[in-house]
Scaffold this motif. Structure first.
Motif, PDB file in Angstrom:
ATOM      1  N   ARG A 220      -6.886  13.501   0.802  1.00  0.00           N
ATOM      2  CA  ARG A 220      -6.197  12.447   1.130  1.00  0.00           C
ATOM      3  C   ARG A 220      -6.258  12.269   2.760  1.00  0.00           C
ATOM      4  NH1 ARG A 220      -0.299  12.862  -0.600  1.00  0.00           N
ATOM      5  NH2 ARG A 220      -0.333  15.261  -0.122  1.00  0.00           N
TER       6      ARG A 220
ATOM      7  N   GLU B 262       0.856  -1.261   0.002  1.00  0.00           N
ATOM      8  CA  GLU B 262       0.095  -0.108  -0.024  1.00  0.00           C
ATOM      9  C   GLU B 262       0.894   1.226  -0.122  1.00  0.00           C
ATOM     10  OE1 GLU B 262      -3.570   2.019   2.779  1.00  0.00           O
ATOM     11  OE2 GLU B 262      -2.969   0.148   3.020  1.00  0.00           O
TER      12      GLU B 262
ATOM     13  N   GLN C 213       0.638   5.714  -0.360  1.00  0.00           N
ATOM     14  CA  GLN C 213      -0.280   6.914  -0.513  1.00  0.00           C
ATOM     15  C   GLN C 213       0.042   7.543  -1.878  1.00  0.00           C
ATOM     16  OE1 GLN C 213       1.007   9.618   2.684  1.00  0.00           O
ATOM     17  NE2 GLN C 213      -0.523   8.564   4.163  1.00  0.00           N
ATOM     18  N   TYR C 214      -0.992   8.178  -2.131  1.00  0.00           N
ATOM     19  CA  TYR C 214      -0.968   9.080  -3.638  1.00  0.00           C
ATOM     20  C   TYR C 214       0.047  10.445  -3.425  1.00  0.00           C
ATOM     21  CZ  TYR C 214      -5.188   6.372  -4.692  1.00  0.00           C
ATOM     22  OH  TYR C 214      -6.002   5.353  -4.897  1.00  0.00           O
TER      23      TYR C 214
ATOM     24  N   LYS D  24      -7.885   2.726  -1.989  1.00  0.00           N
ATOM     25  CA  LYS D  24      -6.463   2.417  -1.744  1.00  0.00           C
ATOM     26  C   LYS D  24      -5.685   1.843  -2.995  1.00  0.00           C
ATOM     27  CE  LYS D  24      -7.097   0.816   3.115  1.00  0.00           C
ATOM     28  NZ  LYS D  24      -6.228   1.971   3.589  1.00  0.00           N
ATOM     29  N   GLN D  25      -4.283   2.473  -2.884  1.00  0.00           N
ATOM     30  CA  GLN D  25      -3.361   2.266  -3.996  1.00  0.00           C
ATOM     31  C   GLN D  25      -2.392   1.299  -3.600  1.00  0.00           C
ATOM     32  OE1 GLN D  25      -0.930   5.087  -6.953  1.00  0.00           O
ATOM     33  NE2 GLN D  25      -0.492   5.403  -4.795  1.00  0.00           N
TER      34      GLN D  25
ATOM     35  N   LEU E  11      -5.672  -0.181  -7.871  1.00  0.00           N
ATOM     36  CA  LEU E  11      -6.545   0.728  -6.988  1.00  0.00           C
ATOM     37  C   LEU E  11      -7.847  -0.206  -6.618  1.00  0.00           C
ATOM     38  CD1 LEU E  11      -6.247   3.741  -9.567  1.00  0.00           C
ATOM     39  CD2 LEU E  11      -5.009   3.298  -7.421  1.00  0.00           C
TER      40      LEU E  11
ATOM     41  N   ASP F  59      -7.948   8.068   0.369  1.00  0.00           N
ATOM     42  CA  ASP F  59      -7.189   6.801   0.089  1.00  0.00           C
ATOM     43  C   ASP F  59      -7.428   6.073   1.431  1.00  0.00           C
ATOM     44  OD1 ASP F  59      -6.227   8.945   1.706  1.00  0.00           O
ATOM     45  OD2 ASP F  59      -3.887   8.071   1.321  1.00  0.00           O
TER      46      ASP F  59
ATOM     47  N   LEU G 266      -5.323  11.869  -7.417  1.00  0.00           N
ATOM     48  CA  LEU G 266      -6.392  11.159  -7.057  1.00  0.00           C
ATOM     49  C   LEU G 266      -7.760  11.449  -7.824  1.00  0.00           C
ATOM     50  CD1 LEU G 266      -7.812   8.623  -5.809  1.00  0.00           C
ATOM     51  CD2 LEU G 266      -7.980   9.973  -3.656  1.00  0.00           C
TER      52      LEU G 266
END
Length: 394
Positions: A107, A35, A37-38, A217-218, A227, A189, A44
């Motif tokens: 975010r 995982e 974060q963007y 979630k990424q 994603l 996210d 996003l």
């Protein structure tokens, strides 16, 4: 419940184990995905614009999955009649029932996601309902396509169907705004537990407005990005009360179409319809399945100058419908009345009557008219002539 993942990169399948995601790549190699974060909130937002399915319409309404059309990013929300945009909504989408869907992206690193964003979205909803004229929404959508009529037509057809009535759709948008039937969607996210509880409370209390959150979630690993969206806020009570179209529409497919046709008990109807469908598939035509609650249909169209040229529709009530009306509206060789008259003459030659006053409408004839193999072959030859005429430009 987790929805379908969007995967970018090499082909493969996913296995989820606890908090980890693993990709079994095409060469059967296991790729661990972590995982992440963007990099920015704007990233996003851009992903949502490019891939509206990330809003997980199937989780919002499993009986009639929501489809989305992006009207605009950064759309101003006035606080008085004729006023400028006091606020700016991150995105405005419309679903297939004309329900305005306002999306705000934050975010997890933005502490406002826990408190301020709730009040912000309620401001959007209260003022959009009061001061967003449907004409401005429609104009903003058309401006986004910058004169690309073919692309706009395609997007509208994907949303409401080839046979959907646009005027009725925009009237639904207007009615929904007047009734306060809007959808507020928080996207992040990570959706904190506190925010989930607030959203569930609001969604239970607000009617007919709907309040939801979508956590996207990424996961990243070895050149592959996945994603995974998950919807929060839908309780059983809210789902039953607010589902916008469950029971009103049905997405037909080949199995349901031919099952419905078989219940009519008329010999050879299914065989003729199947033959027409196979003819279309062999020529790589676009096949669009209808969404009628009672009557099923499939439409055949051929790409033409960036758009499409509709040929005909076949219905479960036993009729074949020639799409003269769409030919007139869509341009192309058969927008010319002389060409449509020639088509009617060719059909008349095999004993399929098309009234002269129906050349700009959608005349139909019974599938039983094509039970005879020789006549069916001649009908398909006429369709081949139509294809050649369209593809050659005249």
């Amino acid at each position: 419940m987790t929805g379908a993942a969007l995967c970018q990169g090499t082909g493969g399948k996913h296995v989820k184990n606890g908090g980890g995601i693993f990709l079994i790549a095409g060469d059967e190699q296991l790729v661990e995905m972590r995982e992440r974060q963007y990099d920015s909130e704007d990233l996003l937002q851009e992903l949502l614009s490019r891939y509206p399915h990330l809003l997980a319409g199937d989780q919002i309404d499993a009986a009639a999955p929501r489809r989305w059309l992006l009207v605009s990013r950064e759309l101003g929300v006035p606080d008085q009649d004729g006023g400028g945009g006091r606020w700016s909504a991150d995105h405005l989408f419309l679903d297939q029932d004309g329900i305005p869907t306002i999306v705000e992206v934050k975010r997890s690193t933005d502490t406002r996601i826990r408190r301020e964003v709730v009040g912000q979205m309620l401001d959007y909803a209260a003022n959009a309902v009061a001061y967003w004229p449907v004409e401005s929404i429609r104009s903003r959508l058309e401006a986004r396509y910058a004169g690309d009529v073919a692309s706009l037509d395609q997007s509208m057809a994907d949303l409401i169907g080839i046979d959907g009535d646009r005027d009725s759709f925009w009237q639904s948008v207007k009615t929904n705004l007047q009734a306060g039937r809007v959808r507020l969607v928080f996207v992040g996210d990570e959706i904190p537990t506190e925010l989930r509880r607030v959203i569930e409370f609001l969604n239970n209390q607000m009617d007919p407005a709907e309040v939801l959150a979508v956590e996207i979630k990424q996961y990243v690993g070895e050149g592959v990005k996945t994603l995974i969206p998950r919807v929060y806020g839908i309780t059983a009570e809210a789902r039953q009360r607010k589902s916008p179209s469950a029971g009103e529409k049905w997405q037909w497919d080949a199995d349901s179409f031919f099952a419905a046709l078989a219940t009519r008990g008329i010999a050879d109807e299914a065989r003729v319809a199947r033959t027409i469908l196979d003819w279309a598939s062999a020529r790589q035509l676009r096949i669009w399945w209808g969404q009628g609650k009672t009557d099923g249909s499939f439409y055949l169209s051929v790409p033409y100058l960036g758009g499409r040229h509709l040929l005909l529709a076949v219905w479960t009530y036993g009729r074949v419908e020639i799409q003269f009306q769409h030919m007139v509206d869509g341009g192309g060789p058969f927008a010319d009345e002389a060409r449509r008259r020639e088509l009617a003459d060719r059909l008349r030659a095999i004993a399929i009557e098309i009234p002269a006053d129906r050349l700009a409408k959608r005349p139909s004839f019974p599938i039983t008219a094509l039970h005879d193999d020789e006549r069916l072959t001649a009908f398909l030859a006429i369709l081949d002539w139509m294809l050649e005429t369209i593809r050659s430009g005249g």
